[in-house]
Each structure stands twice: as structure tokens, then as C-alpha cells.
Write a protein that holds these residues in place. Structure first.
Motif, PDB file in Angstrom:
ATOM      1  N   PHE A  83      -9.253 -42.655 -28.571  1.00 37.43           N
ATOM      2  CA  PHE A  83      -9.108 -41.688 -29.653  1.00 37.43           C
ATOM      3  C   PHE A  83      -8.795 -40.315 -29.077  1.00 37.43           C
ATOM      4  O   PHE A  83      -9.311 -39.937 -28.017  1.00 37.43           O
ATOM      5  N   LEU A  84      -7.970 -39.546 -29.797  1.00 39.46           N
ATOM      6  CA  LEU A  84      -7.580 -38.201 -29.390  1.00 39.46           C
ATOM      7  C   LEU A  84      -7.944 -37.221 -30.492  1.00 39.46           C
ATOM      8  O   LEU A  84      -7.543 -37.391 -31.651  1.00 39.46           O
ATOM      9  N   GLY A  85      -8.719 -36.175 -30.160  1.00 38.92           N
ATOM     10  CA  GLY A  85      -9.138 -35.219 -31.171  1.00 38.92           C
ATOM     11  C   GLY A  85      -9.667 -33.943 -30.560  1.00 38.92           C
ATOM     12  O   GLY A  85      -9.504 -33.673 -29.365  1.00 38.92           O
ATOM     13  N   ILE A  86     -10.343 -33.156 -31.397  1.00 37.11           N
ATOM     14  CA  ILE A  86     -10.813 -31.819 -31.038  1.00 37.11           C
ATOM     15  C   ILE A  86     -12.337 -31.777 -31.058  1.00 37.11           C
ATOM     16  O   ILE A  86     -12.953 -32.282 -32.003  1.00 37.11           O
ATOM     17  N   PRO A  87     -12.986 -31.155 -30.063  1.00 36.99           N
ATOM     18  CA  PRO A  87     -14.433 -30.904 -30.136  1.00 36.99           C
ATOM     19  C   PRO A  87     -14.675 -29.498 -30.695  1.00 36.99           C
ATOM     20  O   PRO A  87     -14.144 -28.515 -30.186  1.00 36.99           O
ATOM     21  N   ASP A  88     -15.453 -29.397 -31.748  1.00 39.84           N
ATOM     22  CA  ASP A  88     -15.691 -28.088 -32.360  1.00 39.84           C
ATOM     23  C   ASP A  88     -17.118 -28.025 -32.892  1.00 39.84           C
ATOM     24  O   ASP A  88     -17.769 -29.052 -33.097  1.00 39.84           O
ATOM     25  N   GLY A  89     -17.591 -26.813 -33.121  1.00 38.47           N
ATOM     26  CA  GLY A  89     -18.917 -26.563 -33.664  1.00 38.47           C
ATOM     27  C   GLY A  89     -19.080 -25.072 -33.879  1.00 38.47           C
ATOM     28  O   GLY A  89     -18.268 -24.273 -33.384  1.00 38.47           O
ATOM     29  N   PHE A  90     -20.097 -24.674 -34.603  1.00 38.07           N
ATOM     30  CA  PHE A  90     -20.324 -23.250 -34.824  1.00 38.07           C
ATOM     31  C   PHE A  90     -20.647 -22.573 -33.504  1.00 38.07           C
ATOM     32  O   PHE A  90     -21.601 -22.936 -32.827  1.00 38.07           O
ATOM     33  N   GLY A  91     -19.809 -21.596 -33.135  1.00 38.24           N
ATOM     34  CA  GLY A  91     -19.958 -20.965 -31.835  1.00 38.24           C
ATOM     35  C   GLY A  91     -19.662 -21.911 -30.694  1.00 38.24           C
ATOM     36  O   GLY A  91     -19.986 -21.611 -29.547  1.00 38.24           O
ATOM     37  N   PHE A  92     -19.079 -23.072 -31.021  1.00 35.92           N
ATOM     38  CA  PHE A  92     -18.774 -24.121 -30.039  1.00 35.92           C
ATOM     39  C   PHE A  92     -20.034 -24.639 -29.342  1.00 35.92           C
ATOM     40  O   PHE A  92     -19.961 -25.185 -28.252  1.00 35.92           O
ATOM     41  N   ASN A  93     -21.163 -24.519 -30.006  1.00 37.56           N
ATOM     42  CA  ASN A  93     -22.428 -24.982 -29.439  1.00 37.56           C
ATOM     43  C   ASN A  93     -23.233 -25.735 -30.491  1.00 37.56           C
ATOM     44  O   ASN A  93     -23.069 -25.524 -31.694  1.00 37.56           O
ATOM     45  N   GLY A  94     -24.123 -26.619 -30.025  1.00 40.98           N
ATOM     46  CA  GLY A  94     -24.995 -27.341 -30.932  1.00 40.98           C
ATOM     47  C   GLY A  94     -24.288 -28.504 -31.614  1.00 40.98           C
ATOM     48  O   GLY A  94     -23.391 -29.130 -31.044  1.00 40.98           O
ATOM     49  N   PRO A  95     -24.675 -28.803 -32.870  1.00 40.88           N
ATOM     50  CA  PRO A  95     -24.108 -29.961 -33.563  1.00 40.88           C
ATOM     51  C   PRO A  95     -22.602 -29.815 -33.775  1.00 40.88           C
ATOM     52  O   PRO A  95     -22.120 -28.721 -34.082  1.00 40.88           O
ATOM     53  N   PRO A  96     -21.835 -30.882 -33.643  1.00 35.67           N
ATOM     54  CA  PRO A  96     -20.399 -30.813 -33.907  1.00 35.67           C
ATOM     55  C   PRO A  96     -20.106 -30.457 -35.361  1.00 35.67           C
ATOM     56  O   PRO A  96     -20.846 -30.830 -36.273  1.00 35.67           O
TER      57      PRO A  96
END
Length: 271
Positions: A208-221
Motif C-alpha cells: 500500500f502507498l499513502g501518507i502518514p499524518d496527524g495533528f502536529g504530525f504526532n500522536g494518533p494518526p
């Protein structure tokens, strides 16, 4: 002979441009794919056929495996999307055949600024695991991948890999991630222009190909609902890149053209 398998993506953004099958496994089978990865393509939805993505601004419901969202509407009102998928078998060597181009804006309001496939900054992201998918540490919002078997990844996540300068960084030559271990792809080449290799682990059937993101890029996705833009990547399974290295000037021009075209198209759709 293994039959042709066209299960390469969830939408027309994943296109097989060349496909040749030989004996099963290793360098005996080869395939090329052109994949467009949108800003809302959540790597943490990989393999999650048990989840239904709610409409924008509606709350997630379910057993707890869900992505966090903004408390109210965003200008983009982006709906999280399932990442594109490519069929693989254990031992397949995956490479980017042409350095990834494009840009994604991770913040409220349509871009610019757009950040390229290697993400924003060399570090700054530290996301926790979700279901059976590992956490992620490294650059903010780059192109990432994850190998899975045929099971829905709901439990037992592996440890997170660290792609910050103090960990693996971005200049590794080869990587053999575990099932469910989210890994950095970026533009697919080292700073010296060498194409990187990613080997499918035992039991792997899908990439799978995708993006990792989260608020402030930290903690839960999560926090995908204000993303816009996209990356375009040419993926080769058991293929060797044949273009000249390095391509710093060409890549820079390609990123600029891709970002401007994507921005114009999204503004037309939003108007």
C-alpha cells in the motif's frame, strides 16, 4: 506461468503501464505501475476493509480504529481515502523507477506551500500505531508504504521504524520492513541519486502507498481532512531503473510543474 493480476489500485490513479509475469517469486516476475497518491490517502487505512469512512465533518464511529479529525469543517473538506495497493509476493524487490514528483499541503487552506514527496523537514513526525499498523517516525507527510498479507490488520502492530537523522534517516540503500511496518519511500532515491530498494517480507501479498499524518504530525494518526495536492510515483516490482542519475535539476522542475497544475485543478474543482 502465473496469470496476470490487475488488482493494482483502488481507483484510476493506479495504472499498470507494463506487466510481465514469469516464474513465481523474486526477479522472475516484473511489473511497472504509475500511481497517484492524494493528500487524503491515509496509509493507516491500508487493508482496513472493515472500516467505513464517514462523510466530511461527521464523526468516526466503530471499535476504536479510526482517524482523528478537526472539530469543525476545513476549507478542503477532504474525506480520508483508502491508499492504492499493488500485488506483491515475498521476496519481490520494489523500487521507484523515476523519482517521485508532486507536492501536498497539510494545513488549512489550499496550497501553496506544497511539500515534496520526501515530506516537510528531516524529522518532526512521531505517530502512534493504529490497529495492526506500526507507528511512524521521521519526516512530516512523505510518501510511505506498508506491506500486508491477506488479513485485515487489526491487532499486533510491529515496532515503529525511525527515519529521522538519528535513526535510519533517508539515505538507506535497502530496507526489508516487516508486515504492517510503515516505511519511508519519499522520492525513492538517496541524496546521491541512488535508487533505493524495498524487499517484500515473508507472507506479503500487498503493498500500500499513502501518507502518514496527524495533528502536529504526532500522536494518533489523522488530520487528513485539510490536505490537498498529490504525489505521482512510478513503482517497479523486480525492475531496475534505467534513467540517468542524479536528476536533481529535472526533478526540481518536475515538482514545480506538477504542484502548479495540481493546485490549479483543485481550485477549479473547489470553485
Amino acid at each position: 506461468m502465473k496469470p496476470i493480476d490487475w488488482r493494482i489500485g483502488r481507483h484510476a490513479g493506479a495504472i499498470a503501464v507494463a506487466l510481465l509475469w514469469g516464474v513465481v517469486g523474486g526477479e522472475g516476475r516484473a511489473a511497472n505501475f504509475v500511481v497517484t497518491v492524494e493528500g487524503a490517502d491515509a496509509i493507516y487505512l491500508a487493508g482496513r476493509t472493515d472500516l467505513t469512512v464517514p462523510d466530511p465533518s461527521a464523526p468516526w464511529t466503530g471499535p476504536g480504529d479510526y482517524l482523528v479529525r478537526h472539530g469543525g469543517p476545513t476549507p478542503e473538506e477532504a474525506k480520508e481515502s483508502f491508499p492504492s495497493v499493488i500485488s506483491v509476493v515475498a521476496g519481490d524487490v520494489v523500487r521507484v523507477l523515476d523519482p517521485t514528483i508532486g507536492g501536498i499541503n497539510f494545513f488549512n487552506g489550499f496550497g501553496p506551500p506544497y511539500f515534496g514527496p520526501s515530506g516537510n523537514t528531516a524529522a518532526g513526525s512521531n505517530l502512534t500505531a493504529l490497529g495492526g499498523l506500526s507507528g511512524y517516525a521521521g519526516p512530516q507527510g512523505p510518501l510511505t508504504g506498508v506491506f500486508l498479507d491477506d488479513a485485515i490488520p487489526v491487532s499486533g502492530p510491529p515496532s515503529a521504524l525511525d527515519f529521522s537523522p538519528g535513526g535510519l534517516g533517508q539515505d538507506f540503500l535497502s530496507l526489508s520492513p516487516e508486515i504492517g511496518q510503515v516505511f519511508f519511500i519519499g522520492d525513492g532515491v538517496t541524496s546521491g541519486g541512488v535508487f533505493q530498494e524495498f524487499t517484500a517480507p515473508t507472507g506479503a501479498t500487498r503493498l500500500f502507498l499513502g501518507i502518514p499524518d496527524g495533528f502536529g504530525f504526532n500522536g494518533p494518526p489523522g488530520a487528513y481532512d485539510d490536505n490537498d495536492g498529490s504525489y505521482r510515483v512510478v513503482i517497479g516490482v523486480n525492475q531496475t531503473p534505467s534513467i540517468p542519475e542524479p536528476l536533481a535539476i529535472t526533478l526540481a522542475l518536475s515538482v514545480a510543474v506538477w504542484s502548479l497544475a495540481d493546485q490549479a485543478g483543485r481550485r477549479r474543482r473547489a470553485s
